[in-house]
Design an enzyme around this catalytic site. Structure first.
Site, PDB file in Angstrom:
ATOM      1  N   TYR A   1       0.874  -1.171   0.000  1.00  0.00           N
ATOM      2  CA  TYR A   1       0.000   0.000   0.000  1.00  0.00           C
ATOM      3  C   TYR A   1       0.912   1.222   0.000  1.00  0.00           C
ATOM      4  CZ  TYR A   1      -4.157  -2.797   0.944  1.00  0.00           C
ATOM      5  OH  TYR A   1      -5.197  -3.698   0.854  1.00  0.00           O
TER       6      TYR A   1
ATOM      7  N   HIS B   1      -3.976  -2.684  -8.199  1.00  0.00           N
ATOM      8  CA  HIS B   1      -5.196  -3.384  -7.796  1.00  0.00           C
ATOM      9  C   HIS B   1      -6.335  -2.425  -7.491  1.00  0.00           C
ATOM     10  CE1 HIS B   1      -7.856  -5.776  -5.112  1.00  0.00           C
ATOM     11  NE2 HIS B   1      -7.520  -6.758  -5.911  1.00  0.00           N
ATOM     12  N   HIS B   2      -6.105  -1.430  -6.633  1.00  0.00           N
ATOM     13  CA  HIS B   2      -7.103  -0.392  -6.401  1.00  0.00           C
ATOM     14  C   HIS B   2      -6.438   0.865  -5.864  1.00  0.00           C
ATOM     15  CE1 HIS B   2      -7.210  -2.296  -2.277  1.00  0.00           C
ATOM     16  NE2 HIS B   2      -7.248  -1.027  -1.910  1.00  0.00           N
TER      17      HIS B   2
ATOM     18  N   HIS C   1      -2.865   0.431  -3.999  1.00  0.00           N
ATOM     19  CA  HIS C   1      -2.598  -0.947  -3.595  1.00  0.00           C
ATOM     20  C   HIS C   1      -2.000  -1.684  -4.792  1.00  0.00           C
ATOM     21  CE1 HIS C   1      -4.350  -5.202  -2.692  1.00  0.00           C
ATOM     22  NE2 HIS C   1      -3.063  -5.144  -2.450  1.00  0.00           N
TER      23      HIS C   1
ATOM     24  N   HIS D   1     -18.108  -2.212   3.119  1.00  0.00           N
ATOM     25  CA  HIS D   1     -16.813  -2.393   3.794  1.00  0.00           C
ATOM     26  C   HIS D   1     -16.931  -3.310   5.003  1.00  0.00           C
ATOM     27  CE1 HIS D   1     -12.811  -1.401   5.282  1.00  0.00           C
ATOM     28  NE2 HIS D   1     -13.347  -1.208   6.478  1.00  0.00           N
TER      29      HIS D   1
ATOM     30  N   HIS E   1     -13.937  -6.110   7.336  1.00  0.00           N
ATOM     31  CA  HIS E   1     -12.555  -6.582   7.380  1.00  0.00           C
ATOM     32  C   HIS E   1     -12.500  -8.015   6.859  1.00  0.00           C
ATOM     33  CE1 HIS E   1     -10.979  -3.250  10.312  1.00  0.00           C
ATOM     34  NE2 HIS E   1     -11.193  -2.826   9.083  1.00  0.00           N
TER      35      HIS E   1
ATOM     36  N   MET F   1     -15.750  -4.945  10.999  1.00  0.00           N
ATOM     37  CA  MET F   1     -16.597  -3.791  10.711  1.00  0.00           C
ATOM     38  C   MET F   1     -17.768  -4.248   9.852  1.00  0.00           C
ATOM     39  SD  MET F   1     -13.945  -0.688   9.860  1.00  0.00           S
ATOM     40  CE  MET F   1     -12.909   0.031  11.120  1.00  0.00           C
TER      41      MET F   1
END
Length: 610
Positions: A223, A255-256, A326, A405, A407, A480
């Site tokens: 990252y 990737h993003h 990422h 979102h 985890h 989350m």
């Protein structure tokens, strides 16, 4: 084994009819939705080296996806397909293979041991095989749903694509086992919404937020954080669209990406460009969390509705932005330089409405937990009618995009709108959600939320590989359940989330203690995570916790952007009463079917030299 290309005369003879048929079908199906430059507007690299490239387009009228798979260097064949979580076992596949003499194309599936079988119902339809200067190009199509139990149902959310490289000929399809192949997976949203591009302002300007020609680290996951700043005196503007900038040649590694605006409470932020987990990273970077733009593999430009824009710049707004990229580099490729990022398009002519971002779901608190060894445990967060009645304008708000979102243990996420006790419509749903693929997705239709409506966000988790309870929180091993909804007009309501009442959770711990033969520390003086860690996870403790979350009162966070709650009583609130729920989506079969052959299609890709 290298497969030589056929002569021009052979190619014309074998493919002429198929090309003509394909073009007629494709133009008829996609003439209203595809941009003029390409009938396949969506494109991703499947493998880390970029030797397999998938392009596609969607026909909603035919409920069919058209695929183009480019194989740069064909060896003895390739397999491509979909599975629930990206496994090569129990996958829905299409296979191109050769037995050394002939080449075949067939709809197939793999069993629980990875053994490949020809599907009795051939739903992948080959349209064209063509040699190009870039490699071998396969064109084929498949309906969203086929009602074939061996086929994957293509839905709106995340799709896990799988691929495999055949290095040598196989005497038959059944001789192939995925365990012996070079394989991989890629996540993407295949069913992109068919939304017309809004009109863009004539005074639109652009700004590129990108990495400064960095050297991509030769490690699996990186990252990268880069701090940049807006020009001095940059006035208030509206972002009206944004699009990715991906350095050519790095399409398989990027990737993003996300662009965050920093908080205005600090006058300046130190310059930094490096790994986000670097020990040299300034602490201030943790205060750059307000999302301006987000992109993930396969996504194209993101457009705001014509009447709204995302405000940035001007008084009370930080000049500092953080880009986060990422890089997914499983082969640990060395020496690649990169300047990828996001291009923002903005206007000084402010639109009628400011767009806003609101958090729905669960509060980040350990009182919401998932027992270990669960395969589908559901937690639900509420934005109650009391909060929307108080905080939303009389005309309501309009949600046009959403970013789900969780985890690491999140598997499904859905937000539903309820009115007068009845679930009315789905805001966003992803039944194959992956925490490794999170993007802001434009909704197929705008969802209007009125004062007094309820927004219910449910997350399904799999903790099958964990020995202790997974509690809610900010840590990556905590959990989350959030839906960041993008809407207009912006209101003061920034967070509308809930959690079980802590007092009722203590009653649960007390009950578990009473019914347990061994003395365990579920005592109130211990922290909630420690109390959960002491629970003996048997069927009783699991079922009672699940029931508690289904009936106990909740603590509501009906918060302004200042993190202050709206005035009112928010603790020990009753769960919203839902008297009517939406039915689960059911697979749709094609309206009419032409009986397809149960044998593979023989294709000509040239004969190998012995």
């Amino acid at each position: 084994m290298q497969v030589p290309s056929p002569s021009m005369r052979e190619a014309a003879s074998m493919y002429g009819t198929a090309v003509a048929v394909f073009l007629v079908i494709l133009v008829a199906a996609l003439q209203s939705s595809a941009p003029p430059e390409s009938p396949f507007p969506y494109r991703i690299s499947l493998d880390p080296e970029g030797s397999l490239e998938l392009s596609w387009n969607v026909s909603y009228t035919q409920e069919t996806i058209y695929f183009q798979l480019l194989v740069q260097e064909l060896k003895a064949g390739v397999l491509f397909g979909m599975s629930d979580r990206g496994e090569l076992e129990n996958a829905d596949l299409v296979v191109l293979w050769t037995d050394g003499d002939n080449a075949y194309f067939g709809d197939a599936w793999s069993d629980q041991w990875g053994q490949i079988h020809l599907d009795s119902q051939q739903d992948y339809q080959l349209l064209q095989v063509q040699r190009t200067p870039e490699g071998l190009c396969l064109l084929f199509k498949r309906p969203f749903g086929t009602c074939d139990p061996k086929d994957y149902l293509i839905e709106d959310g995340t799709v896990h694509l799988v691929y495999g490289i055949l290095e040598e000929p196989f005497g038959s399809l059944e001789a192939i086992n995925t365990s012996g192949l070079q394989t991989g997976l890629q996540r993407v949203q295949l069913l992109k919404p068919n939304i017309s591009v809004p009109a863009l302002p004539s005074d639109m300007h652009s700004m590129e937020i990108h990495t400064p020609d960095i050297l991509i680290p030769g490690q699996k996951t990186t990252y990268w954080c880069h701090i940049t700043e807006l020009p001095d005196g940059f006035s208030r503007h509206h972002i009206v669209m944004y699009e990715p900038i991906v350095t050519k040649g790095n399409e398989a590694l990027v990737h993003h990406m996300e662009v965050f605006q920093c908080t205005a409470q600090f006058e300046s932020f130190p310059q930094f460009s490096g790994p986000c987990d670097s020990k040299m990273k300034p602490d201030h970077l943790n205060y750059c969390r307000h999302v301006l733009a987000a992109w993930a593999l396969g996504a194209k430009a993101f457009y705001y509705p014509e009447e709204a824009g995302l405000a940035f710049g001007g008084p009370g707004s930080s000049r500092y932005l953080r880009l986060e990229v990422h890089y997914h580099n499983p082969l640990k490729i060395q020496g690649r330089r990169d300047s990828s990022g996001i291009r923002l398009y903005y206007t000084a002519t402010l639109r009628r409405f400011d767009a806003g971002i609101m958090e729905l779901g669960l509060v980040y608190t350990p009182v919401m937990a998932i027992p270990p060894q669960e395969t589908a445990f559901v937690l639900t967060g509420y934005c109650t009618d009391k909060c929307t009645q108080l905080a939303l304008p009389p005309s309501g708000i309009h949600i046009f995009a959403s970013q789900l979102h969780t985890h690491l243990t999140g598997r499904k996420v859905v937000t539903v709108l309820a009115r007068d006790g009845r679930e009315r419509e789905v805001v966003n749903r992803d039944d194959h959600y992956s925490p490794h693929f999170q993007e802001i997705r434009m909704l197929k239709k705008i969802v209007s939320v009125q004062p007094g409506d309820v927004l219910i966000t449910s997350c399904t988790y799999n903790t099958g590989d964990r020995k202790l309870a997974t509690v809610g929180g900010f840590g990556i091993l905590e959990e989350m359940c959030v839906n960041y909804v993008h809407y207009y007009p912006q209101t003061q309501l920034e967070l509308c989330k809930s959690a079980v009442d802590p007092g009722f959770l203590q009653k649960y711990f007390h009950l578990v203690n009473r019914f347990n033969e061994e003395e365990v520390c579920t005592c109130p003086q211990a922290s909630v995570p420690k109390q959960f860690a002491s629970v003996p996870w048997n069927s009783f403790s699991r079922d009672v916790l699940r029931a508690l979350y289904g009936f106990a009162p909740i603590s509501m966070h009906c918060n302004k952007s200042s993190a202050v709650r709206f005035q009112g009583e928010w603790n020990r609130q009753p769960l919203p009463k839902i008297i009517s729920k939406l039915e689960e989506p059911t697979p749709r079969c094609p309206a009419s079917r032409v009986q397809s052959p149960t044998s593979p299609t023989v294709v000509s890709i040239g004969r190998s030299k012995s």
